[in-house]
Design an enzyme around this catalytic site. Structure first.
Site, PDB file in Angstrom:
ATOM      1  N   ASP A  14       0.857  -1.189   0.000  1.00 40.20           N
ATOM      2  CA  ASP A  14       0.000   0.000   0.000  1.00 40.20           C
ATOM      3  C   ASP A  14       0.891   1.236   0.000  1.00 40.20           C
ATOM      4  O   ASP A  14       1.672   1.450   0.933  1.00 40.20           O
ATOM      5  CB  ASP A  14      -0.899  -0.018   1.241  1.00 40.20           C
ATOM      6  CG  ASP A  14      -2.025   1.006   1.165  1.00 40.20           C
ATOM      7  OD1 ASP A  14      -2.176   1.632   0.100  1.00 40.20           O
ATOM      8  OD2 ASP A  14      -2.740   1.168   2.163  1.00 40.20           O
ATOM      9  N   ASP A 108      -2.768   2.519  -6.216  1.00 44.12           N
ATOM     10  CA  ASP A 108      -1.768   2.615  -5.149  1.00 44.12           C
ATOM     11  C   ASP A 108      -1.698   1.411  -4.217  1.00 44.12           C
ATOM     12  O   ASP A 108      -1.026   1.476  -3.184  1.00 44.12           O
ATOM     13  CB  ASP A 108      -1.999   3.881  -4.334  1.00 44.12           C
ATOM     14  CG  ASP A 108      -3.349   3.895  -3.631  1.00 44.12           C
ATOM     15  OD1 ASP A 108      -4.232   3.132  -4.036  1.00 44.12           O
ATOM     16  OD2 ASP A 108      -3.502   4.669  -2.677  1.00 44.12           O
ATOM     17  N   GLU A 109      -2.363   0.312  -4.548  1.00 45.68           N
ATOM     18  CA  GLU A 109      -2.243  -0.865  -3.695  1.00 45.68           C
ATOM     19  C   GLU A 109      -2.490  -2.142  -4.489  1.00 45.68           C
ATOM     20  O   GLU A 109      -3.185  -2.136  -5.501  1.00 45.68           O
ATOM     21  CB  GLU A 109      -3.197  -0.791  -2.493  1.00 45.68           C
ATOM     22  CG  GLU A 109      -4.657  -0.741  -2.835  1.00 45.68           C
ATOM     23  CD  GLU A 109      -5.548  -0.772  -1.601  1.00 45.68           C
ATOM     24  OE1 GLU A 109      -5.258  -1.551  -0.666  1.00 45.68           O
ATOM     25  OE2 GLU A 109      -6.541  -0.028  -1.587  1.00 45.68           O
TER      26      GLU A 109
END
Length: 365
Positions: A14, A108-109
């Site tokens: 993350d 983003d993860e």
């Protein structure tokens, strides 16, 4: 409870304050300052906030006006999604150096299954550390990670040592780990559900574990079984490298509230064009068009229509969106309009259910 079925080594990576961190990467003068991506002092909603801004209580989904009151020195920056995609692709290329089993959740993860990996490294914890180091050295951003036997625990763990940290939950630590954490930290337990659990005397994983599956299903419906299983370390979802997109959308927040449908048509035209572009780029079509309307008092309304055929053409999307707009009288002036397309032709009709995989105690992490 435990079985001889193999368990997995899962990493959840993350990125730390991704949108804000990209802005600081591209504009070094913003490093160390409180910034918010999206919104403004007068209107709009914040997409992300730097850790410096979070200290003042600024967070995503907050109105820009409230954020400015909480943090008078807050700097608003415009989002740059093309740049975010570019950075995200660089990070994913690093992931693929270790495994092809990569399931992105967003820009983003992502989840990585490194049970068997390209480096032949038996330690998922060392792989996570190496990936985080490479992201910083090659991209310039910080990431956090959670490492454990399944996706649920890995995701919960990734939030524990943020920012710029990681946490490993070994198989023998799973149950004690889940028992001691606040129920709000359980992935899948939202704010409303957490409040309901508090009212029922469920504050920690240990409290949740004391409840029977019948009790949980009685109070939380189908989600009850999910809560019953995850608190026992049972989560059978595999890392799916080709996640099936279920919907696609675009929306716009206006600088001034709109009170007439006529003034909204131009906005809908642009939104429909954007949705069509995204559908064509992804080579998908859909049947269900949903019009999202957010009023000036922040109340939200959706109107949907399902067509008998798949479409991705702008004119057909716009025609349906117009029909939905005129379907009923508006409750108030409008601050946001959005169009989403679902029932896509990428969805599988038949989903195979797998038996839950439980915790096996002896496993090298």
């Amino acid at each position: 409870m435990f079985s001889d079925l193999p368990i997995r080594k899962i990493i959840h990576v993350d990125m730390d304050a991704f949108y804000a961190s990209v802005a600081q990467l591209d504009h070094p003068e913003l490093i160390g300052k409180a910034i918010a991506v999206g919104g403004s002092e007068k209107r709009g909603v914040i997409s992300a906030a730097s850790y410096e801004a979070r200290k003042f209580g600024v967070k995503s989904a907050m109105s820009g006006s409230l954020a400015a009151k909480l943090c008078p020195e807050l700097i608003f920056v415009k989002p740059d999604f093309e740049r975010y995609k570019e950075i995200s692709n660089k990070i994913r290329r690093i992931f693929y150096d270790y495994t092809d089993l990569v399931e992105p959740l967003s820009l983003d993860e992502a989840y990585l299954d490194v049970t068997t990996n390209k480096k032949g490294n038996p330690s998922a914890s060392l792989i996570a550390q190496e990936i985080r180091d490479r992201i910083y050295n090659e991209v310039g951003l910080r990431a956090s990670a959670g490492i454990s036997i399944n996706k649920f625990i890995a995701k919960v763990a990734s939030d524990f040592n943020k920012p710029n940290g990681q946490k490993t939950v070994n198989p023998e630590e799973v149950i004690p780990f889940l028992e001691q954490i606040d129920i709000r930290k359980f992935y899948g337990v939202g704010k409303v559900t957490a409040e309901k659990m508090y009212q029922l005397g469920i504050f920690t994983g240990k409290d949740l574990k004391l409840k029977s599956v019948e009790y949980l299903e009685n109070h939380f419906g189908k989600s009850g079984k999910y809560y019953y299983q995850v608190v026992r370390g049972i989560h059978n979802s595999e890392v799916k490298p080709n996640r099936i997109r279920k919907s696609l959308a675009a929306e716009r927040t206006f600088s001034e509230n709109l009170s007439s449908e006529i003034f909204m048509l131009e906005k809908l035209n642009r939104i429909a064009e954007e949705v069509s572009k995204r559908l064509l780029k992804s080579n998908v079509s859909g049947k269900t068009i949903t019009l999202k309307i957010k009023y000036s008092d922040f109340t939200l309304q959706t109107r949907s229509k399902t067509l008998p055929y798949f479409i991705n053409d702008k004119s057909l999307i716009l025609e349906t969106a117009k029909e939905l707009l005129y379907q009923d009288k508006l409750n108030n002036s409008v601050r946001l309009l959005g169009i989403s397309m679902s029932s896509l032709n990428t969805e599988h009709k038949n989903k195979v259910e797998h038996k839950p995989i439980s915790v096996q105690l002896k496993f090298e992490f």
